[in-house]
Write a protein that holds these residues in place. Structure first.
Motif, PDB file in Angstrom:
ATOM      1  N   MET A  89      41.514  31.080 -31.567  1.00 31.98           N
ATOM      2  CA  MET A  89      41.332  29.646 -31.355  1.00 31.98           C
ATOM      3  C   MET A  89      42.226  29.207 -30.200  1.00 31.98           C
ATOM      4  O   MET A  89      43.425  29.480 -30.173  1.00 31.98           O
ATOM      5  CB  MET A  89      41.696  28.860 -32.611  1.00 31.98           C
ATOM      6  N   LEU A  90      41.622  28.536 -29.238  1.00 29.34           N
ATOM      7  CA  LEU A  90      42.340  27.998 -28.089  1.00 29.34           C
ATOM      8  C   LEU A  90      42.620  26.522 -28.355  1.00 29.34           C
ATOM      9  O   LEU A  90      41.699  25.747 -28.609  1.00 29.34           O
ATOM     10  CB  LEU A  90      41.508  28.174 -26.824  1.00 29.34           C
ATOM     11  N   ILE A  91      43.887  26.134 -28.307  1.00 30.69           N
ATOM     12  CA  ILE A  91      44.295  24.754 -28.621  1.00 30.69           C
ATOM     13  C   ILE A  91      44.787  24.116 -27.322  1.00 30.69           C
ATOM     14  O   ILE A  91      45.859  24.437 -26.826  1.00 30.69           O
ATOM     15  CB  ILE A  91      45.407  24.736 -29.681  1.00 30.69           C
ATOM     16  N   VAL A 205      44.253  34.867 -34.085  1.00 33.74           N
ATOM     17  CA  VAL A 205      45.236  34.397 -33.103  1.00 33.74           C
ATOM     18  C   VAL A 205      44.901  32.980 -32.672  1.00 33.74           C
ATOM     19  O   VAL A 205      43.720  32.609 -32.585  1.00 33.74           O
ATOM     20  CB  VAL A 205      45.251  35.326 -31.869  1.00 33.74           C
ATOM     21  N   ALA A 206      45.942  32.192 -32.392  1.00 32.58           N
ATOM     22  CA  ALA A 206      45.771  30.869 -31.790  1.00 32.58           C
ATOM     23  C   ALA A 206      46.652  30.801 -30.552  1.00 32.58           C
ATOM     24  O   ALA A 206      47.763  31.348 -30.536  1.00 32.58           O
ATOM     25  CB  ALA A 206      46.145  29.762 -32.774  1.00 32.58           C
ATOM     26  N   VAL A 207      46.157  30.151 -29.509  1.00 32.27           N
ATOM     27  CA  VAL A 207      46.917  29.973 -28.267  1.00 32.27           C
ATOM     28  C   VAL A 207      47.019  28.477 -27.995  1.00 32.27           C
ATOM     29  O   VAL A 207      46.007  27.802 -27.820  1.00 32.27           O
ATOM     30  CB  VAL A 207      46.241  30.688 -27.079  1.00 32.27           C
ATOM     31  N   LEU A 208      48.254  27.981 -27.970  1.00 31.74           N
ATOM     32  CA  LEU A 208      48.510  26.550 -27.797  1.00 31.74           C
ATOM     33  C   LEU A 208      48.951  26.256 -26.362  1.00 31.74           C
ATOM     34  O   LEU A 208      49.931  26.823 -25.878  1.00 31.74           O
ATOM     35  CB  LEU A 208      49.589  26.091 -28.773  1.00 31.74           C
ATOM     36  N   PHE A 209      48.218  25.359 -25.691  1.00 30.73           N
ATOM     37  CA  PHE A 209      48.559  24.922 -24.339  1.00 30.73           C
ATOM     38  C   PHE A 209      49.012  23.459 -24.409  1.00 30.73           C
ATOM     39  O   PHE A 209      48.246  22.612 -24.862  1.00 30.73           O
ATOM     40  CB  PHE A 209      47.348  24.998 -23.394  1.00 30.73           C
ATOM     41  N   THR A 210      50.208  23.170 -23.958  1.00 26.62           N
ATOM     42  CA  THR A 210      50.645  21.769 -23.950  1.00 26.62           C
ATOM     43  C   THR A 210      51.677  21.541 -22.855  1.00 26.62           C
ATOM     44  O   THR A 210      52.391  22.460 -22.460  1.00 26.62           O
ATOM     45  CB  THR A 210      51.232  21.367 -25.310  1.00 26.62           C
ATOM     46  N   ILE A 223      56.278  22.527 -37.228  1.00 28.92           N
ATOM     47  CA  ILE A 223      56.820  23.738 -37.846  1.00 28.92           C
ATOM     48  C   ILE A 223      56.148  24.014 -39.184  1.00 28.92           C
ATOM     49  O   ILE A 223      55.852  25.170 -39.530  1.00 28.92           O
ATOM     50  CB  ILE A 223      58.354  23.618 -38.027  1.00 28.92           C
ATOM     51  N   GLN A 224      55.865  22.970 -39.948  1.00 29.49           N
ATOM     52  CA  GLN A 224      55.136  23.156 -41.203  1.00 29.49           C
ATOM     53  C   GLN A 224      53.732  23.697 -40.941  1.00 29.49           C
ATOM     54  O   GLN A 224      53.220  24.538 -41.695  1.00 29.49           O
ATOM     55  CB  GLN A 224      55.064  21.840 -41.970  1.00 29.49           C
ATOM     56  N   ALA A 225      53.116  23.226 -39.870  1.00 31.13           N
ATOM     57  CA  ALA A 225      51.789  23.745 -39.495  1.00 31.13           C
ATOM     58  C   ALA A 225      51.885  25.217 -39.105  1.00 31.13           C
ATOM     59  O   ALA A 225      50.995  26.017 -39.423  1.00 31.13           O
ATOM     60  CB  ALA A 225      51.215  22.918 -38.352  1.00 31.13           C
ATOM     61  N   ALA A 226      52.974  25.576 -38.415  1.00 34.63           N
ATOM     62  CA  ALA A 226      53.174  26.977 -38.039  1.00 34.63           C
ATOM     63  C   ALA A 226      53.373  27.848 -39.275  1.00 34.63           C
ATOM     64  O   ALA A 226      52.865  28.974 -39.352  1.00 34.63           O
ATOM     65  CB  ALA A 226      54.371  27.089 -37.100  1.00 34.63           C
ATOM     66  N   LYS A 227      54.113  27.338 -40.267  1.00 29.26           N
ATOM     67  CA  LYS A 227      54.314  28.086 -41.512  1.00 29.26           C
ATOM     68  C   LYS A 227      52.992  28.260 -42.253  1.00 29.26           C
ATOM     69  O   LYS A 227      52.753  29.299 -42.897  1.00 29.26           O
ATOM     70  CB  LYS A 227      55.332  27.375 -42.391  1.00 29.26           C
ATOM     71  N   LEU A 228      52.146  27.261 -42.162  1.00 33.57           N
ATOM     72  CA  LEU A 228      50.808  27.377 -42.760  1.00 33.57           C
ATOM     73  C   LEU A 228      50.015  28.491 -42.079  1.00 33.57           C
ATOM     74  O   LEU A 228      49.318  29.267 -42.744  1.00 33.57           O
ATOM     75  CB  LEU A 228      50.074  26.040 -42.637  1.00 33.57           C
ATOM     76  N   ALA A 229      50.123  28.572 -40.766  1.00 35.39           N
ATOM     77  CA  ALA A 229      49.454  29.643 -40.021  1.00 35.39           C
ATOM     78  C   ALA A 229      49.974  31.012 -40.457  1.00 35.39           C
ATOM     79  O   ALA A 229      49.204  31.970 -40.628  1.00 35.39           O
ATOM     80  CB  ALA A 229      49.664  29.446 -38.526  1.00 35.39           C
ATOM     81  N   LYS A 230      51.288  31.099 -40.632  1.00 38.73           N
ATOM     82  CA  LYS A 230      51.876  32.374 -41.068  1.00 38.73           C
ATOM     83  C   LYS A 230      51.356  32.777 -42.432  1.00 38.73           C
ATOM     84  O   LYS A 230      51.144  33.969 -42.716  1.00 38.73           O
ATOM     85  CB  LYS A 230      53.402  32.244 -41.093  1.00 38.73           C
ATOM     86  N   THR A 231      51.133  31.800 -43.305  1.00 36.48           N
ATOM     87  CA  THR A 231      50.618  32.075 -44.651  1.00 36.48           C
ATOM     88  C   THR A 231      49.279  32.803 -44.581  1.00 36.48           C
ATOM     89  O   THR A 231      48.999  33.696 -45.399  1.00 36.48           O
ATOM     90  CB  THR A 231      50.449  30.762 -45.436  1.00 36.48           C
ATOM     91  N   PHE A 232      48.461  32.454 -43.604  1.00 33.10           N
ATOM     92  CA  PHE A 232      47.146  33.080 -43.445  1.00 33.10           C
ATOM     93  C   PHE A 232      47.162  34.199 -42.403  1.00 33.10           C
ATOM     94  O   PHE A 232      46.108  34.623 -41.913  1.00 33.10           O
ATOM     95  CB  PHE A 232      46.109  32.022 -43.061  1.00 33.10           C
ATOM     96  N   ASP A 233      48.361  34.673 -42.080  1.00 36.17           N
ATOM     97  CA  ASP A 233      48.528  35.792 -41.149  1.00 36.17           C
ATOM     98  C   ASP A 233      47.896  35.496 -39.785  1.00 36.17           C
ATOM     99  O   ASP A 233      47.187  36.325 -39.212  1.00 36.17           O
ATOM    100  CB  ASP A 233      47.926  37.070 -41.751  1.00 36.17           C
ATOM    101  N   ILE A 234      48.142  34.308 -39.282  1.00 36.69           N
ATOM    102  CA  ILE A 234      47.635  33.880 -37.971  1.00 36.69           C
ATOM    103  C   ILE A 234      48.799  33.820 -36.991  1.00 36.69           C
ATOM    104  O   ILE A 234      49.813  33.163 -37.264  1.00 36.69           O
ATOM    105  CB  ILE A 234      46.950  32.504 -38.062  1.00 36.69           C
ATOM    106  N   THR A 235      48.666  34.510 -35.885  1.00 39.35           N
ATOM    107  CA  THR A 235      49.699  34.540 -34.850  1.00 39.35           C
ATOM    108  C   THR A 235      49.437  33.439 -33.829  1.00 39.35           C
ATOM    109  O   THR A 235      48.297  33.261 -33.382  1.00 39.35           O
ATOM    110  CB  THR A 235      49.715  35.899 -34.136  1.00 39.35           C
ATOM    111  N   ILE A 236      50.498  32.721 -33.460  1.00 44.10           N
ATOM    112  CA  ILE A 236      50.352  31.638 -32.469  1.00 44.10           C
ATOM    113  C   ILE A 236      51.179  31.956 -31.227  1.00 44.10           C
ATOM    114  O   ILE A 236      52.374  32.232 -31.318  1.00 44.10           O
ATOM    115  CB  ILE A 236      50.806  30.280 -33.045  1.00 44.10           C
ATOM    116  N   TYR A 237      50.501  31.946 -30.077  1.00 46.78           N
ATOM    117  CA  TYR A 237      51.180  32.022 -28.786  1.00 46.78           C
ATOM    118  C   TYR A 237      51.260  30.597 -28.234  1.00 46.78           C
ATOM    119  O   TYR A 237      50.266  29.859 -28.251  1.00 46.78           O
ATOM    120  CB  TYR A 237      50.414  32.910 -27.815  1.00 46.78           C
ATOM    121  N   THR A 238      52.424  30.203 -27.758  1.00 54.61           N
ATOM    122  CA  THR A 238      52.596  28.854 -27.216  1.00 54.61           C
ATOM    123  C   THR A 238      52.873  28.926 -25.719  1.00 54.61           C
ATOM    124  O   THR A 238      53.613  29.810 -25.251  1.00 54.61           O
ATOM    125  CB  THR A 238      53.750  28.123 -27.925  1.00 54.61           C
ATOM    126  N   ILE A 239      52.295  27.997 -24.984  1.00 52.23           N
ATOM    127  CA  ILE A 239      52.448  27.960 -23.530  1.00 52.23           C
ATOM    128  C   ILE A 239      52.875  26.556 -23.120  1.00 52.23           C
ATOM    129  O   ILE A 239      52.139  25.578 -23.333  1.00 52.23           O
ATOM    130  CB  ILE A 239      51.135  28.331 -22.816  1.00 52.23           C
TER     131      ILE A 239
END
Length: 343
Positions: A89-91, A205-210, A223-239
């Protein structure tokens, strides 16, 4: 063309020896005083000239049968590609600040900057981001990719899909300032997690552009949203997009003016989001920086591809056997008729 039993072709060597011996072998002769009495016999000359024709036919048939026994084959190779794709997912931030221009240091005067912008040499952040995202998508044909745009509120533009043409169409419609004036990071992360959590792929995977700071009070924090992602084994790259030499174009009394942009992205927050999910944080000060960042993420998230090799062989022996049988039959008929020998 290949042979299933190529060693059988070695039989042609002794066959060639036998043929040479048969042609050079001295035939039995009878000494007579004159051949004049036989000169009137019809076909005598032709029989003498072509007397070895049946032998030639038998020899050719035997050679062809040896080749057929070696099983000549013509293979048609097929590569069956099995790809295990990644769901991504591209954010993308589409707040008004994404319309800003990050000026490379080689441009030192306002006139140079204005000329470069007018010539298309310097693009704004949203245009650069969309361009690099397109390249990223094109390099991942086996992955399902989706898109969430956000500003004040998130907008799920496209769910994870293999129809990348459809994804391109939705990406092209996005523009800076189209979803509000503020930057809310928690909600788009939650939206991306909601899209990815039920995906069956092993890697999500999710990639966050901001380019801005989180300034929207949502029901959960980033951060709570990131912890939710970790719960579902989703990796987030931030840019984090942007530099200290960033400007926005505004219409003033004397025409368009470049106004310095003071706001910057929250580097610590972006690092914490990435660290929480096992991802990585990147900075992209300009077009070149974003390109390098996307190339790096592309290398980190490789799709595993297996390519089993299948070869479909076509047997070529049958027409050779038929040809050999025809030659043998022709040799037999000629030996029994035209070249028949009387004891």
């Amino acid at each position: 063309m290949t042979f299933a039993y190529p060693w059988l072709l070695l039989l042609i060597i002794p066959l060639a020896g036998l043929i040479i011996y048969a042609f050079k072998r001295r035939k039995p002769t009878v000494i007579i005083s004159s051949i004049k009495p036989f000169s009137s016999v019809a076909g005598a000359g032709r029989a003498s000239l072509f007397s070895n024709l049946p032998l030639l036919l038998y020899s050719a048939a035997t050679a062809i049968l040896i080749v057929a026994a070696a099983r000549p084959q013509r293979g048609i190779e097929e590569l069956m590609q099995r790809a295990e794709g990644i769901d991504i997912m591209l954010i993308l931030d589409v707040s008004p600040s994404m319309a800003a221009y990050d000026i490379p240091e080689k441009y030192t005067t306002g006139k140079e900057v204005a000329n470069a912008i007018n010539a298309g040499k310097i693009k704004n952040r949203i245009a650069i981001a969309k361009e690099e995202i397109k390249k990223f998508i094109e390099n991942r044909p086996n992955d399902r990719l989706g898109l969430v745009a956000f500003s004040t509120l998130p907008f799920a533009a496209c769910p994870p899909t293999l129809d990348h043409g459809w994804l391109f169409a939705h990406l092209e419609r996005l523009d800076a300032g189209s979803l509000g004036e503020q930057t809310g990071i928690a909600s788009p992360i939650s939206s991306a997690v909601n899209r990815l959590r039920n995906c069956e792929s092993k890697r999500r995977v999710a990639v966050l552009f901001t380019d801005g700071r989180n300034n929207v009070n949502a029901q959960i924090t980033p951060i709570q949203a990131a912890k939710l992602a970790k719960t579902f084994d989703i990796t987030i790259y931030t840019i984090g997009i942007g530099s200290r030499r960033s400007y926005v174009v505004q219409d003033g009394f004397f025409g368009k003016q470049l106004i310095p942009l003071q706001d910057e992205f929250d580097e610590k927050l972006l690092k914490d989001i990435a660290d929480t999910t096992g991802g990585r944080y990147f900075t992209a000060a300009d077009e070149e920086g974003l390109k390098k960042t996307m190339d790096e993420i592309d290398k980190l998230e490789k799709t595993s591809v297996e390519q089993p090799r299948f070869v479909d062989y076509r047997e070529l022996a049958q027409p050779l056997i038929i040809t050999a049988l025809i030659l043998i039959l022709a040799g037999f008929i000629l030996s029994a008729t035209w070249f028949m020998k009387v004891p």
